[in-house]
Design an enzyme around this catalytic site. Structure first.
Site, PDB file in Angstrom:
ATOM      1  CD  GLU A  90      -2.744  -1.275   2.338  1.00 28.73           C
ATOM      2  OE1 GLU A  90      -3.967  -1.235   2.417  1.00 28.73           O
ATOM      3  OE2 GLU A  90      -2.007  -1.644   3.256  1.00 28.73           O
ATOM      4  CB  CYS A 105       2.742   7.620   3.394  1.00 35.57           C
ATOM      5  SG  CYS A 105       3.153   6.456   4.688  1.00 35.57           S
ATOM      6  CB  CYS A 112       7.290  -5.049   9.052  1.00 39.08           C
ATOM      7  SG  CYS A 112       8.567  -4.264  10.066  1.00 39.08           S
ATOM      8  CB  CYS A 116       5.558  -2.597  16.641  1.00 42.06           C
ATOM      9  SG  CYS A 116       7.216  -2.137  16.110  1.00 42.06           S
ATOM     10  CB  CYS A 119       2.434  -1.904  13.678  1.00 38.77           C
ATOM     11  SG  CYS A 119       2.684  -1.696  11.905  1.00 38.77           S
ATOM     12  CD  GLU A 160      13.059  -0.161  10.463  1.00 36.50           C
ATOM     13  OE1 GLU A 160      12.201   0.193  11.291  1.00 36.50           O
ATOM     14  OE2 GLU A 160      13.897   0.623   9.987  1.00 36.50           O
ATOM     15  CG  HIS A 214       6.403   4.263  19.374  1.00 38.11           C
ATOM     16  ND1 HIS A 214       6.266   5.526  18.846  1.00 38.11           N
ATOM     17  CD2 HIS A 214       6.330   3.424  18.308  1.00 38.11           C
ATOM     18  CE1 HIS A 214       6.122   5.452  17.535  1.00 38.11           C
ATOM     19  NE2 HIS A 214       6.164   4.187  17.187  1.00 38.11           N
ATOM     20  CB  CYS A 331       0.496   6.040  11.582  1.00 33.79           C
ATOM     21  SG  CYS A 331       1.087   7.582  11.008  1.00 33.79           S
TER      22      CYS A 331
HETATM   23  N1  SAH Z   1       8.806   0.804  10.266  1.00 29.75           N
HETATM   24  C1  SAH Z   1       9.028   2.180  10.424  1.00 29.75           C
HETATM   25  C2  SAH Z   1       8.192   3.048   9.492  1.00 29.75           C
HETATM   26  C3  SAH Z   1       6.754   2.673   9.246  1.00 29.75           C
HETATM   27  S1  SAH Z   1       5.569   2.930  10.493  1.00 29.75           S
HETATM   28  C4  SAH Z   1       8.797   2.605  11.857  1.00 29.75           C
HETATM   29  O1  SAH Z   1       8.260   1.819  12.615  1.00 29.75           O
HETATM   30  O2  SAH Z   1       9.214   3.711  12.214  1.00 29.75           O
HETATM   31  C5  SAH Z   1       5.332   4.685  10.610  1.00 29.75           C
HETATM   32  C6  SAH Z   1       4.923   5.143  11.999  1.00 29.75           C
HETATM   33  O3  SAH Z   1       3.593   4.713  12.321  1.00 29.75           O
HETATM   34  C7  SAH Z   1       5.829   4.593  13.086  1.00 29.75           C
HETATM   35  O4  SAH Z   1       6.177   5.592  14.006  1.00 29.75           O
HETATM   36  C8  SAH Z   1       4.940   3.557  13.716  1.00 29.75           C
HETATM   37  O5  SAH Z   1       5.326   3.235  15.015  1.00 29.75           O
HETATM   38  C9  SAH Z   1       3.593   4.225  13.655  1.00 29.75           C
HETATM   39  N2  SAH Z   1       2.474   3.323  13.920  1.00 29.75           N
HETATM   40  C10 SAH Z   1       2.426   1.978  13.780  1.00 29.75           C
HETATM   41  N3  SAH Z   1       1.228   1.502  14.178  1.00 29.75           N
HETATM   42  C11 SAH Z   1       0.493   2.569  14.562  1.00 29.75           C
HETATM   43  C12 SAH Z   1      -0.838   2.737  15.040  1.00 29.75           C
HETATM   44  N4  SAH Z   1      -1.658   1.702  15.189  1.00 29.75           N
HETATM   45  N5  SAH Z   1      -1.261   3.992  15.323  1.00 29.75           N
HETATM   46  C13 SAH Z   1      -0.438   5.059  15.119  1.00 29.75           C
HETATM   47  N6  SAH Z   1       0.806   4.957  14.662  1.00 29.75           N
HETATM   48  C14 SAH Z   1       1.286   3.733  14.384  1.00 29.75           C
HETATM   49 FE1  SF4 Z   2       7.388  -2.672  11.287  1.00 28.83          FE
HETATM   50 FE2  SF4 Z   2       7.249  -0.020  11.736  1.00 28.83          FE
HETATM   51 FE3  SF4 Z   2       5.043  -1.594  11.940  1.00 28.83          FE
HETATM   52 FE4  SF4 Z   2       6.979  -1.773  13.792  1.00 28.83          FE
HETATM   53  S1  SF4 Z   2       5.695   0.021  13.341  1.00 28.83           S
HETATM   54  S2  SF4 Z   2       5.924  -3.510  12.782  1.00 28.83           S
HETATM   55  S3  SF4 Z   2       8.791  -1.438  12.515  1.00 28.83           S
HETATM   56  S4  SF4 Z   2       6.219  -1.181  10.094  1.00 28.83           S
END
Ligand code: SAH
Ligand code: SF4
Length: 349
Positions: A90, A105, A112, A116, A119, A160, A214, A331
């Site tokens: 996406e 974006c 990934c 986390c 996510c 990532e 975070h 995000c």
């Molecule tokens: N993998 C990288 C970039 C992609 S995620 C990273 O983790 O930084 C982009 C941002 O969205 C990151 O800061 C991530 O932590 C955040 N993110 C992930 N899941 C989210 C959610 N459910 N609500 C808000 N932000 C989220």
């Molecule tokens: Fe991967 Fe970023 Fe999602 Fe963490 S927040 S699982 S590093 S895409």
């Protein structure tokens, strides 16, 4: 069949040379691809019909398909793009009312490995890296569909980026050279892959580095980000300080706010302490709901309180505007799957 999207001017010259055409033709094709974002060779109207026919024998503009396109009521557009091997990813276009900027974006991987807990992307596990051409195709897809020129890029889609660093750096070079998007308009967001942060510092990356922190301490961070067990916050801090020392650049700290988990007054104070000797801005991201966990978004009141406490420490703090939540484009909501298809950096308030 050669795919023109993703090729450098030099590589396009090799094709025009093979057709015994002038270097000027290569420049024209290059501009049609990156600046005017055509879909077909036939749309390159300043090339003769005969030359277009010859070119069509050996090349095409693109080999990706838009599988699904969704438009949010705030104007955000999300595309599900399919690559020739059938894998999908996406990409999201965000516009902010008060600015002329158009921010793409982009995703850097399919799935990934970092996993986390908050996510949606991580839930799929890691499938594969995207090539730099596949990263570039995401921005071209947006430009072809909207007829608009993307002005800013954030590596905040799926994946990532620092675990696919070579392709990300190569894509950034092409964004610079061919799309004419300046390095300062590009942000790379990482969950904190420490060795690659040192690597970026050596490269003297001109773009903004954003780090998903975070949590204010080891205990909370390891609950939500397994990467903390590999590279903990102390190692991360050393890497960030060294990055700032080497590059002179201010980094962006992203801090996801989850109700009752990391949004308390004590957390704000502890976070301020941790960041006190790091040259950074802070971007607060209120949690966006994703399926299969019971995290909640804090109230606006507690978001503002948290922001206020951090500002008190002398840092610039912004709250990320939510974009495209009604189409699951915000995000953390990107899944990269067609089935069940109901899914900045400086987007501040
Ligand atoms: N993998 C990288 C970039 C992609 S995620 C990273 O983790 O930084 C982009 C941002 O969205 C990151 O800061 C991530 O932590 C955040 N993110 C992930 N899941 C989210 C959610 N459910 N609500 C808000 N932000 C989220
Ligand atoms: Fe991967 Fe970023 Fe999602 Fe963490 S927040 S699982 S590093 S895409």
């Amino acid at each position: 069949m050669k795919v023109l999207s993703g090729l450098s001017l030099q590589e396009i010259e090799e094709i025009t040379d093979s057709l015994k055409a002038s270097k000027f033709r290569a420049r024209q094709i290059h501009n049609w691809i990156y600046l005017k974002s055509v879909r077909l060779i036939d749309d390159m109207t300043d090339l003769s019909v005969k030359f277009r026919e010859e070119l069509k024998q050996i090349a095409c503009v693109s080999d990706v398909k838009v599988k699904v396109k969704q438009v949010s009521k705030d104007g955000t557009i999300k595309y599900l793009i399919e690559y020739p091997d059938g894998e999908c990813v996406e990409t999201v276009l965000m516009r902010f009312d008060n600015r002329a900027n158009l921010t793409a974006c982009v995703s850097s991987q399919i799935g990934c490995a970092v996993n986390c807990s908050f996510c949606a992307t991580g839930k799929r596990g890691f499938i594969r890296n995207l090539t730099y051409k596949e990263i570039i195709e995401q921005v071209l897809t947006i430009q072809r569909d909207t007829g608009l020129k993307v002005t800013n890029i954030v590596f905040m889609g799926q994946g990532e980026p620092l675990l696919n660093l070579d392709n990300v750096l190569k894509a950034m070079e092409i964004f610079n050279d061919s799309f004419q998007i300046g390095a300062r308009r590009i942000t790379v967001s990482t969950s904190g892959i420490v060795p690659q942060i040192y690597e970026l510092a050596k490269n003297d990356m001109q773009s903004t580095l954003a780090v998903s922190l975070h949590a204010p301490n080891h205990e909370i961070r390891k609950q939500i980000m397994p990467i903390e067990n590999r590279y903990d916050m102390e190692q991360l801090k050393k890497a960030l300080k060294s990055y700032v020392d080497k590059t002179g650049r201010r980094i962006t700290i992203e801090y996801l706010l989850i109700k009752d988990l990391n949004d308390t007054i004590d957390c704000a104070k502890e976070l301020a302490m941790y960041l006190s000797d790091i040259k950074c801005n802070i971007n607060l991201i209120p949690y966006n709901p994703t399926a299969k966990n019971d995290f909640q978004r804090p109230s606006n009141n507690s978001i503002q309180k948290f922001k206020y406490l951090l500002e008190h420490s002398g840092k610039k703090v912004t709250v990320r505007l939510e974009r495209g939540a009604d189409i699951d484009a915000a995000c953390g909501q990107l899944k990269g799957k067609a089935e069940k298809y109901n899914e900045s950096t400086d987007s501040e308030s």
